[in-house]
Enzyme design. Sequence first.
Site, mmCIF file in Angstrom:
data_model
loop_
_atom_site.group_PDB
_atom_site.id
_atom_site.type_symbol
_atom_site.label_atom_id
_atom_site.label_comp_id
_atom_site.label_asym_id
_atom_site.label_seq_id
_atom_site.Cartn_x
_atom_site.Cartn_y
_atom_site.Cartn_z
ATOM 1 N N ASP A 1 -24.370 5.384 -0.089
ATOM 2 C CA ASP A 1 -23.426 4.388 0.432
ATOM 3 C C ASP A 1 -24.148 3.432 1.378
ATOM 4 O OD1 ASP A 1 -23.676 6.563 2.236
ATOM 5 O OD2 ASP A 1 -21.810 6.044 3.246
ATOM 6 N N GLU B 1 -22.376 8.728 4.330
ATOM 7 C CA GLU B 1 -23.151 8.813 5.562
ATOM 8 C C GLU B 1 -22.755 7.711 6.524
ATOM 9 O OE1 GLU B 1 -26.475 8.618 8.450
ATOM 10 O OE2 GLU B 1 -25.723 7.027 7.214
ATOM 11 N N GLU B 2 -22.530 6.518 5.980
ATOM 12 C CA GLU B 2 -22.208 5.368 6.833
ATOM 13 C C GLU B 2 -20.750 5.397 7.294
ATOM 14 O OE1 GLU B 2 -24.519 3.747 7.950
ATOM 15 O OE2 GLU B 2 -26.095 3.359 6.483
ATOM 16 N N GLU C 1 -34.160 8.310 6.082
ATOM 17 C CA GLU C 1 -33.665 7.186 6.900
ATOM 18 C C GLU C 1 -34.846 6.288 7.301
ATOM 19 O OE1 GLU C 1 -30.678 6.148 7.826
ATOM 20 O OE2 GLU C 1 -29.599 7.772 6.825
#
Length: 364
Positions: free
Chosen positions: A67, A123-124, A152
């Site tokens: 995402d 995750e976001e 990341e």
Amino acid sequence: MDVLAFAQSLLRCQSVTPADGGTQGLLAAQMEALGFAVTRLRYGDIENLFAERPGAGAHLCFAGHTDVVPPGEGWRHDPFGGVVEGGMLYGRGAVDMKGAIAAFVAAAARAPGHVSLLITGDEEGVATDGTVRVLEWMAANGKIPDFCVVGEPTSRAVLGDVVKIGRRGSMNARITVTGRQGHVAYPHLADNPVHRLIAALSAMTAAALDSGNEWFEPSSLQVTSVDVGNAASNVIPATASARLNIRFNNMHDSAGLTAWLRGILAEFAPAAQLQVQVSGEAFLTQAGPHTEALTRAIEKVTGMTPERNTGGGTSDARFIARYCPVAEFGLVGVSMHRTDEAVEVAALSRLANVYQTLIEDFCR
Ligand SMILES: [Zn+2]
């Protein structure tokens, strides 16, 4: 397997959190083509997957998310176009973190070994139906790896300059003090909640929580809002509230900090209500064969010895740290969450080489 072409395909999927936009299906098909067993794990509205290629040696897992944050306006190229210009690949997610996913897939295609992927679509966003749930499934099925690398974008200026081996914890608190409303001319008949709140907040901010340690900067409590909303100048209000955030290092945990906040409230505002929401605990991965293998791979490919760092916000590594050693290493993060997010095409290949070297070294 071409890392650039695959990164472009991922970038062309519109996966603004929590939408999937076809990314998980694309990734699943690619991993199956590489001989991985893929388990699609849908929790709520969120698509996740676990892909594994068994092997004899140590089990290395790569964790990431498909995402992305919304692109916003004003891009020079279509944020979902996967456009390459001047040696740069543009797109929302180029560095955070579809580029890293493509690099890891390319690395896994080239290097044999017991490798898995934990890829979430959450995750976001709120991060409740993503990594946390997949880890529970992995634990229940005996799939916890020996080491996990999160892709990341940790690099600061050049690929290889920073690896993250821990993160601070974060918690939000809301304090509501209820007093007794009254006329300002008759304060003895009232109980001013604003005064109580100010006294409590002063005590909370009077002293530093700690002075940091070898790996972490000092913990920090920041009051983010004080709300009374009283329009009258002659009325002592009935309630006052405040919000605060604490970014804490590994010298604290959220339970201890919550008890500390309660202790101060008991002294200055005994009737106060405290609501706490914990985003994540602090963690630190101790140096060992796993982190050394990652450092060696970075040194071999980039010629740089990465700084080991624990800065920045939270990431899904905070969940993984409950199960196994975890470190984070990925692209240069400068353009993450910004207009014209982009990655150097050459850096994508170099990152694939770092991951490949890590697999060859660690999974023996
Ligand atoms: Zn990210």
